[in-house]
Design a protein around this motif. Structure first.
Motif, PDB file in Angstrom:
ATOM      1  N   VAL A  50       0.703  -1.103  -0.020  1.00  0.00           N
ATOM      2  CA  VAL A  50       0.133   0.028   0.175  1.00  0.00           C
ATOM      3  C   VAL A  50       0.876   1.212  -0.100  1.00  0.00           C
ATOM      4  O   VAL A  50       1.868   1.371   0.806  1.00  0.00           O
ATOM      5  N   GLU A  51       0.560   2.202  -0.879  1.00  0.00           N
ATOM      6  CA  GLU A  51       1.314   3.402  -0.946  1.00  0.00           C
ATOM      7  C   GLU A  51       0.901   4.626  -0.174  1.00  0.00           C
ATOM      8  O   GLU A  51       1.593   5.133   0.500  1.00  0.00           O
ATOM      9  N   TRP A  52      -0.531   4.792   0.091  1.00  0.00           N
ATOM     10  CA  TRP A  52      -1.081   5.683   1.045  1.00  0.00           C
ATOM     11  C   TRP A  52      -2.414   5.435   1.024  1.00  0.00           C
ATOM     12  O   TRP A  52      -2.943   4.942   0.474  1.00  0.00           O
ATOM     13  N   SER A  75      -2.973   2.341 -10.466  1.00  0.00           N
ATOM     14  CA  SER A  75      -3.289   1.328  -8.914  1.00  0.00           C
ATOM     15  C   SER A  75      -4.373   1.036  -8.932  1.00  0.00           C
ATOM     16  O   SER A  75      -5.562   1.698  -9.263  1.00  0.00           O
ATOM     17  N   VAL A  76      -4.588  -0.216  -7.986  1.00  0.00           N
ATOM     18  CA  VAL A  76      -5.663  -0.432  -7.347  1.00  0.00           C
ATOM     19  C   VAL A  76      -6.122   0.260  -6.340  1.00  0.00           C
ATOM     20  O   VAL A  76      -5.236   0.398  -5.363  1.00  0.00           O
ATOM     21  N   ASN A  77      -7.467   0.480  -5.963  1.00  0.00           N
ATOM     22  CA  ASN A  77      -7.819   1.032  -4.745  1.00  0.00           C
ATOM     23  C   ASN A  77      -8.855   0.268  -4.010  1.00  0.00           C
ATOM     24  O   ASN A  77      -9.716  -0.129  -4.494  1.00  0.00           O
ATOM     25  N   THR A  92     -11.374  -1.250  -6.660  1.00  0.00           N
ATOM     26  CA  THR A  92     -11.611  -0.710  -8.006  1.00  0.00           C
ATOM     27  C   THR A  92     -10.422  -0.776  -8.807  1.00  0.00           C
ATOM     28  O   THR A  92      -9.054  -0.316  -8.388  1.00  0.00           O
ATOM     29  N   GLY A  93     -10.184  -1.413  -9.963  1.00  0.00           N
ATOM     30  CA  GLY A  93      -9.100  -1.709 -10.588  1.00  0.00           C
ATOM     31  C   GLY A  93      -8.371  -0.210 -11.330  1.00  0.00           C
ATOM     32  O   GLY A  93      -8.997   0.697 -11.116  1.00  0.00           O
ATOM     33  N   VAL A  94      -7.341  -0.615 -11.968  1.00  0.00           N
ATOM     34  CA  VAL A  94      -6.596   0.663 -12.555  1.00  0.00           C
ATOM     35  C   VAL A  94      -7.885   1.027 -13.660  1.00  0.00           C
ATOM     36  O   VAL A  94      -8.452   0.350 -14.289  1.00  0.00           O
ATOM     37  N   LYS A 113      -4.781   3.206  -1.480  1.00  0.00           N
ATOM     38  CA  LYS A 113      -4.233   3.268  -2.834  1.00  0.00           C
ATOM     39  C   LYS A 113      -2.896   2.294  -2.832  1.00  0.00           C
ATOM     40  O   LYS A 113      -2.030   2.219  -1.908  1.00  0.00           O
ATOM     41  N   PHE A 114      -2.985   1.084  -3.383  1.00  0.00           N
ATOM     42  CA  PHE A 114      -1.887   0.315  -3.517  1.00  0.00           C
ATOM     43  C   PHE A 114      -1.008   0.743  -4.345  1.00  0.00           C
ATOM     44  O   PHE A 114      -1.136   1.277  -5.450  1.00  0.00           O
ATOM     45  N   LEU A 115       0.281   0.324  -4.009  1.00  0.00           N
ATOM     46  CA  LEU A 115       1.311   0.521  -5.177  1.00  0.00           C
ATOM     47  C   LEU A 115       1.172  -0.202  -6.270  1.00  0.00           C
ATOM     48  O   LEU A 115       0.294  -1.180  -6.584  1.00  0.00           O
TER      49      LEU A 115
END
Length: 294
Positions: A50-52, A75-77, A92-94, A113-115
């Motif tokens: 996870v980025e943030w 990114s996927v969220n 939610t996909g890219v 927000k995933f990397l």
């Protein structure tokens, strides 16, 4: 800080989202007035994937809906939402197009927000199947396999603040990681390295430059990007450059559009303007004007 039209009392400074939250938002000053935006760093338990975390909430009772436009990251969220459109947890996909979100009445969203590549590495899924779609969280994390998901959405949305929400989500993801028995994934680590170079080095404008730099065959690069990122490497390069362009234009970088286009790796101003208009819905200078005066 740039200025905007304040009507009868002339020009005055408009609030600007901090740089760490503005990139990807279209017309960021306008969005700041329509909603409250926030961001939190990922904790050490999940920062490999996870980025943030991000949050948005709004209260537009008695006002018309506002349509927030975003040029999303590759990114996927994972989101937890409570609004007039839907409530619950979603994956939610890219999103390969401009994303438009209607903000009406009262609502809020808290998201992880995933990397780029992180969700694919975390779940083992081919995230290309999620591209340009959003599904209930239970479809990806079924309760039969991840019992911790029961009541998670309700708990996250009921939490008092974003820090508590982050803790709840990270507790869940940490438990899910143990169930998934994650191990070191060299392909994912390479994807992270390649994507980081794509984002930060504007001189990388073609896929063949990337394959030469990292010594990877183009077909292999395309395959791992579909599996982990959910979109092709050419698209990822273009998305980062369009984000850069929109961000610079919203900050007032309009004096030499031809130089800006070359800086972003486009063959010429015409190519940049055409692609920008296709993705954003208006020409670069029109976008800059509406962003600075909004």
């Amino acid at each position: 800080m740039t200025t905007g039209n304040a009507g009868g009392d002339g020009f005055r400074p408009r609030p600007v989202p901090p740089p760490e939250t503005a990139k990807g938002l279209l017309r960021p000053r306008e969005q700041l007035r329509a909603s409250n935006l926030g961001r939190l760093a990922a904790g050490p338990r999940v920062s490999g994937y996870v980025e943030w975390y991000w949050s948005v909430n709004w209260d537009r009772r008695g006002m018309p809906p506002y349509y927030a436009e975003v040029l999303p990251y590759p990114s996927v969220n994972l989101t937890f939402e409570d609004c007039h459109e839907r409530t619950g947890g979603f994956v939610t996909g890219v999103w390969t197009k401009k994303y438009v979100r209607e903000l009406a009445e009262v609502g809020e969203t808290f998201g992880a927000k995933f990397l780029p590549g992180g969700f694919g590495a975390f779940t083992g899924l081919d995230v290309g199947s999620l591209r340009d779609t959003s599904v209930p969280m239970a479809e990806v994390f079924p309760e039969s396999a991840f019992p911790e998901v029961e009541g998670l959405s309700e708990s996250v949305l009921a939490a008092a603040d974003s820090e508590q929400r982050r803790t709840l989500v990270e507790d869940f993801l940490s438990a899910a990681a143990k169930r998934l028995d994650l191990t070191e994934d060299p392909a994912y680590r390479q994807v992270l390295e390649i994507v980081a170079a794509m984002e930060s080095h504007r001189e990388l404008t073609r896929v063949d430059q990337v394959t030469d730099l990292f010594g990877i065959p183009v077909r292999t690069l395309q395959r791992v990007f579909r599996r982990y990122v959910g979109a092709g490497p050419k698209w990822v390069l273009r998305r980062y450059r369009l984000q850069d362009g929109a961000h610079l234009l919203a900050e007032g970088r309009t004096s030499d559009l031809a130089a800006l286009a070359l800086e972003l790796g486009y063959f010429d101003q015409a190519h940049f303007s055409r692609e920008f208009a296709q993705e954003i819905g208006m020409a670069p200078l029109e976008y800059a004007r509406t962003s600075l005066l909004s």
